[in-house]
Write an enzyme that holds these catalytic residues in place. Structure first.
Site, PDB file in Angstrom:
ATOM      1  N   ARG A  62     -99.647   6.333 -17.723  1.00 58.45           N
ATOM      2  CA  ARG A  62     -98.906   7.418 -17.081  1.00 58.45           C
ATOM      3  C   ARG A  62     -99.207   8.800 -17.652  1.00 58.45           C
ATOM      4  NH1 ARG A  62     -92.748   5.719 -15.861  1.00 58.45           N
ATOM      5  NH2 ARG A  62     -93.002   7.484 -14.470  1.00 58.45           N
ATOM      6  N   HIS A  90     -98.684   3.286  -6.637  1.00 54.81           N
ATOM      7  CA  HIS A  90     -97.940   3.905  -7.747  1.00 54.81           C
ATOM      8  C   HIS A  90     -96.440   3.679  -7.564  1.00 54.81           C
ATOM      9  CE1 HIS A  90     -98.078   6.557 -11.238  1.00 54.81           C
ATOM     10  NE2 HIS A  90     -97.040   7.214 -10.773  1.00 54.81           N
ATOM     11  N   TYR A 116     -91.056  18.497   4.900  1.00 61.01           N
ATOM     12  CA  TYR A 116     -91.394  19.761   5.535  1.00 61.01           C
ATOM     13  C   TYR A 116     -92.836  20.207   5.271  1.00 61.01           C
ATOM     14  CZ  TYR A 116     -86.323  20.185   6.015  1.00 61.01           C
ATOM     15  OH  TYR A 116     -85.005  19.976   6.328  1.00 61.01           O
TER      16      TYR A 116
END
Length: 828
Positions: A39, A85, A129
Site C-alpha cells: 500500500r 483494489h 460528478y
C-alpha cells in the site's frame, strides 16, 4: 465411552503452543510488510504504488484511453475496487484525484474533467460528478503490457490477473515523485523534469561508471509542478548522493519598490495557497508583521498572484524577510525510499536510475522475444501461403475434393508437407487471396517480417543494441513530453534568521515600575526646545509609573540588571516594538523576574574587551568591579551580579577599564570623584566596598565613568524637571568613601536629583516623566554652570508628575548600546 465419541479431555490435534510475544512479533512483522509492500511504498521500477498501478490498469482494461471520451470517475473507481483494489472507494478516488491535479503531479497521469480540487485546499467534487480518462503520458507507462513484458499475478479473489509492475517507458518514480507513510518508515520523493531525467538515464546507460556528480550535470534538481525556487545546491547533492536531504523551497515573488508592493507568483510545493494568505493576514492583525496595508489573492486559472501592499514608509526588506521566514519558504524533506525486489531501500540518484534501466532492459528483452516469436509465427504462415501459391491448382483441387475442412487440412499436411498451422490457415484463405497482386503483397510482407526477425535477433544478441533501443525510446519520450523547467535553483545566501528581520536602528526602551516594557525608535521623537512639555511616550495603567528609559541599538545584546542584583541577557529586538501611546508588554514574558524585582540598569555586551569590568553601585553607596568575562554565560533564569545588604538595591551599572575615575551622584545633590583603581576587581558574589559616605536620608542616584582628559560635562537632572551641566574637570578627585562635594541644590523647587549623565553639547537627551510624557532636546540647550547651583527648567511637568529617567543619544551616532538607566523613582 464409545470409540466414535471424541474424548473432551483429550488435547486438540491442531493446537500449537507458542509464546505470545513471538506470535505478536511475527504478526506485526507480517502486517508491517503488508502495508509496506502492498500500500504505502512505490516500486522503484515503475514508480507506482499498487493503488496507482491498479487504477491505470483498470482504465486500460476499460478502454478509457487518452483518445476516448471521458468516463465517470465513479465507474473507474468501481471497476478498480471490484476487480483489483478492495480497500474502499474513498482511497481510490483520492488517488485518482491527485493523479489529475496539475499542482500535485509534475506530469498528471489522469485527464480530469470537472472539479478536481485546487491549491486553496478545496476538495474535489464527488466522484459521481467528475469524469476522467488516461493522460497520454500514462499510456506510455502501460505501453507493450500485452507483450509479456511484465509478470502478472492473481487479483485478490483469483478471478483476474493484474500486473506486478508496469513496463514504464519513462522513469516515473523520479518523474512525479511519491510520498507515503508505512509502518516505521516513510518516503518523500520530489518530482523532476522529464527531459533532465531522460538525459541522465541516457548518460548512465552509455557510461555505467558515472557518478552522482556526473548525473547532476543533467538532473539539476527537483522540478516541482508549482515552480518556486530551491535554495542552495548542497542539500540537493546530499539528497542525490545519500537518498536523504532537506531542501529549502522558496516562493517566487517580485518586490516592486516604486509601487510599494510584493507580488507572489509561485508557492512552495504542497503549500495551501488560501492557508498561506490566511496566515499572513493573521500575523498582520497580531502585529507580528508590520508595514502591510492590504493583502489580495488575485489568482486565477492562469496561475498564482498574491499581492501584498505595503504602507508608505514601510521597510520593504523587513517585510520581505518576515514573509520569507514564516510563510514563503518551507522545507521539503527528501527520503528516496522505494521497493527493490519487494524490500524497502533508500536509494541514491544513480541507484534509482540504475534500477529503472535494469527494468527497461528486462522489458525490452521480453518484448523483443515476444515480437520475435510473433514474427517467426507470421513468417511460418507466410511461407505456407507462398508455398500454396506455387502449387495453387493442386491445392485448390485437393481442398475442393475433400469431404470437409478437417479432411482438407489433413490432405494439405500429408500431400504438401504443410504444418498444422499452415494447413489451417490455407483452408481459411479466400479465393481472392490467390490473385497475383496478393501474391506480391505476401512476398513483400514476408521480406519485411524477415527483416524484423533479423533485427529482433540482433537486439537480443547484443546488449549494446538493446541499450540503444532503450535510449531511442527515451529520446522519443523527451521529444513528445519534455517541457521547460519550472523550479529554479538559487544560491544559498544563508538561512534567514530572526535578527535578519529586524532593521538596525537606535531605539528608546521604556520600563514602568510594574515592569511593563516596550521599545520605540528614536526617530519617533523630534527635538524640542528646553522647557517644553514633550509628547506622550507611554500610557501606564492606573497606579503604575514610568521608572526608566534607556537607549540601545535594536541588534544589541543587553545585560539587564535588577534592583536585587540579578542580571539577565536579552536582545533589544526581543523587546516588543509599540506605538508611543501603548502601555507595553509585561517584562515577565521576556525575563524571569521575581515579584519584587525591577530592572534598574542596562549595558551592552557588544563592545566588551577582555580587560574591561562591569562596575556597579548601590543605593547605599557600595561599589564593585567584576570582570566582564564572568557575564558570558547567563542562564535564562539569570545569574547573581552582586550581593546586597538588607534593604539595599542595585542602582547603576557602567563598563569601565580600570584606568579612569568614577563619579557618584546622590539624590541630595552630592557628588564624589575618585580613582577607579581604589575599587579592586571582585567576584560576582561580592558585596563591594564603600564609594561615598551618605548623609542621613540620602542615597546614590547615578554613577558616571570619566578620565582626566574627558571634555564632557556632568548633566544633573532633578525630579521636578530642572537641571544643569558642569564640566567634569570641576569635580576634583578625592579618596573613596568621602562625603563629596555639592553638585546641585535640591530645594523645594528642584526636588531631589534623579540622575546624572556625561554629555557633550551636541548630544541629544531623551527625558521621560513618570506619567509617560517624553521629550527630546539638545544637551547644548541646557546652560553650563558651576557646581552648587540651581539649574534651569528642562521639562515642564504637570502637577504630581516627576522626571523618571534620562538617556543620552550621542551626536556621533556612536555606540548605540551605551545605555544606563536613571534613578529610582520612589517619592521622598
Amino acid at each position: 465411552m464409545s470409540s466414535d465419541v471424541p474424548d473432551p479431555d483429550a488435547p486438540a490435534d491442531r493446537v500449537k503452543h507458542v509464546r505470545i510475544e513471538d506470535e505478536m512479533e511475527q504478526s506485526y512483522i507480517d502486517y508491517a510488510m503488508s502495508v509496506i509492500a502492498g500500500r504505502a511504498l512505490p516500486d522503484v521500477r515503475d514508480g507506482l504504488k499498487p493503488v496507482h498501478r491498479r487504477i491505470l490498469y483498470a482504465m486500460h482494461e476499460m478502454g478509457v484511453s487518452s483518445n476516448t471520451a471521458h468516463r465517470k470517475s465513479s465507474s473507474i473507481v468501481g471497476e478498480t475496487m471490484g476487480d483489483y483494489h478492495p480497500h474502499g472507494d474513498s482511497a481510490i478516488y483520492d488517488t485518482l484525484v491527485r493523479m489529475a491535479q496539475d499542482f500535485s503531479m509534475r506530469y498528471p497521469l489522469v485527464d480530469g474533467q470537472g472539479n478536481f480540487g485546487s491549491m486553496d485546499g478545496d476538495p474535489a467534487a464527488a466522484m459521481r460528478y467528475t469524469e476522467a480518462r488516461m493522460a497520454p503520458i500514462a499510456e506510455e507507462l502501460l505501453a507493450d503490457i500485452e507483450k509479456d513484458t511484465v509478470n502478472f499475478s492473481s487479483n485478490y479473489d483469483d478471478r483476474l490477473q493484474e500486473p506486478d509492475v508496469l513496463p514504464a517507458k519513462v522513469p516515473s518514480l523520479l518523474l512525479n515523485g511519491s510520498s507515503g507513510i508505512a509502518v516505521g518508515m516513510s518516503t518523500n520523493i520530489p518530482p523532476h523534469n522529464l527531459g533532465e531525467l531522460v538525459d541522465a538515464t541516457t548518460h548512465l546507460i552509455q557510461n555505467p561508471d558515472a557518478t552522482v556528480e556526473d548525473l547532476m550535470e543533467h538532473v539539476k534538481g527537483p522540478d516541482f509542478p508549482t515552480g518556486g525556487n530551491i535554495v542552495g545546491r548542497d542539500a540537493i547533492y546530499s539528497a542525490y548522493a545519500t537518498g536523504r536531504g532537506r531542501l529549502r523551497v522558496r516562493a517566487e515573488y517580485e518586490v516592486d519598490r516604486e509601487e510599494g508592493r510584493i507580488v507572489i507568483s509561485e508557492l512552495p510545493y504542497q503549500e495551501n495557497k488560501a492557508r498561506v494568505v490566511e496566515r499572513i493576514a493573521d500575523d498582520v492583525n497580531e502585529g507580528k508583521i508590520e508595514g502591510i496595508s492590504d493583502l489580495r489573492d488575485e489568482s486565477d486559472r492562469n496561475g498564482v498572484r498574491v499581492v501584498v501592499e505595503l504602507k508608505r514608509g514601510a521597510n520593504v526588506d523587513v517585510v520581505e524577510n518576515r514573509l520569507l521566514d514564516h510563510h514563503l519558504e518551507s522545507t521539503f524533506g527528501v527520503i528516496n525510499l522505494s521497493l527493490v525486489d519487494g524490500q524497502p531501500k533508500v536509494l541514491s540518484l544513480k541507484e534509482t536510475l540504475q534500477h529503472y534501466v535494469d527494468h527497461r532492459r528486462e522489458v525490452v528483452r521480453r518484448r523483443s522475444e515476444h515480437d520475435l516469436q510473433e514474427a517467426e509465427d507470421r513468417a511460418h504462415i507466410l511461407e505456407g501461403r507462398l508455398k500454396a501459391l506455387e502449387n495453387v491448382e493442386d491445392v485448390v483441387e485437393l481442398i475442393r475434393n475433400s469431404e470437409d475442412r478437417d479432411a482438407a487440412r489433413a490432405g494439405l499436411h500429408d500431400h504438401f508437407d504443410f504444418s498444422e498451422e499452415q494447413a489451417a490457415h490455407i483452408v481459411r484463405m479466400q479465393l481472392g487471396s490467390l490473385t497475383s497482386m496478393e501474391a506480391a503483397e505476401i512476398e513483400e510482407e514476408y521480406e519485411d517480417v524477415q527483416d524484423t526477425i533479423d533485427y529482433l535477433e540482433s537486439v537480443l544478441a547484443s546488449a549494446e543494441k538493446l541499450d540503444s533501443v532503450i535510449v531511442d525510446e527515451l529520446q522519443e519520450m523527451k521529444d513528445e513530453y519534455d517541457d521547460d523547467r519550472r523550479t529554479s535553483i538559487i544560491e544559498d545566501e544563508g538561512q534567514v534568521t530572526h535578527e535578519d528581520l529586524i532593521p538596525e536602528e537606535d531605539c528608546v526602551v521604556v520600563i514602568t515600575e510594574d515592569d511593563y516594557i516596550k521599545r520605540m525608535t528614536v526617530g519617533d521623537f523630534e527635538p524640542q526646545n528646553r522647557g517644553g512639555k514633550g509628547i506622550i511616550g507611554a500610557d501606564p495603567k492606573e497606579g503604575d509609573r514610568v521608572s526608566k528609559v534607556f537607549r540601545a541599538n535594536s541588534h544589541d545584546y543587553l545585560l539587564c540588571f535588577t534592583n536585587q542584583g540579578q542580571v539577565y541577557r536579552l536582545k533589544t529586538y526581543e523587546i516588543p516594538e509599540m506605538s508611543r501611546t501603548a502601555r507595553g508588554k509585561s517584562a515577565i514574558n521576556l525575563i524571569d523576574l521575581d515579584a519584587e524585582e525591577e530592572l534598574t540598569a542596562v549595558v551592552s555586551t557588544d563592545d566588551f574587551d577582555d580587560d574591561e569590568c562591569i562596575t556597579m553601585v548601590t543605593h547605599q553607596g557600595y561599589v564593585k568591579r567584576t570582570c566582564c568575562d564572568q557575564f558570558e554565560n547567563i542562564l535564562s533564569t539569570g545569574i547573581r551580579a552582586a550581593k546586597l545588604e538588607d534593604g539595599d538595591e542595585l542602582v547603576d551599572v557602567d563598563v569601565t577599564d580600570g584606568t579612569g575615575d568614577l563619579v557618584i551622584a546622590t539624590e541630595q545633590g552630592m557628588t564624589i570623584r575618585f580613582d577607579e583603581s581604589e575599587v579592586s576587581e571582585m567576584g560576582r558574589s561580592a558585596r563591594g566596598v564603600h564609594g561615598i559616605k551618605l548623609q542621613d536620608d540620602d542615597r546614590v542616584a547615578a554613577m558616571v565613568a570619566t578620565t582626566d582628559a574627558d571634555p564632557r560635562s556632568l548633566l544633573t537632572v532633578t525630579k521636578n524637571g530642572y537641571g544643569k551641566r558642569t564640566r567634569l574637570s570641576e569635580y576634583r578627585p578625592q579618596s573613596r568613601y568621602g562625603q563629596g562635594l555639592i553638585d546641585i541644590k535640591t530645594d523645594e523647587r528642584n526636588g531631589r536629583a534623579c540622575t546624572a549623565k556625561a554629555v557633550t553639547e551636541d548630544d541629544d537627551l531623551v527625558i521621560m516623566s513618570e506619567r509617560g510624557q517624553i521629550m527630546r532636546i539638545r544637551s547644548g540647550d541646557i546652560s553650563q554652570v558651576g557646581r552648587n547651583t540651581m539649574g534651569v527648567t528642562i521639562m515642564e511637568l504637570e502637577d504630581g508628575d516627576a522626571v523618571a529617567s534620562v538617556t543620552v543619544v550621542p551626536a556621533d551616532g556612536g555606540d548605540a548600546a551605551e545605555a544606563t538607566d536613571a534613578a529610582d523613582t520612589d517619592e521622598q
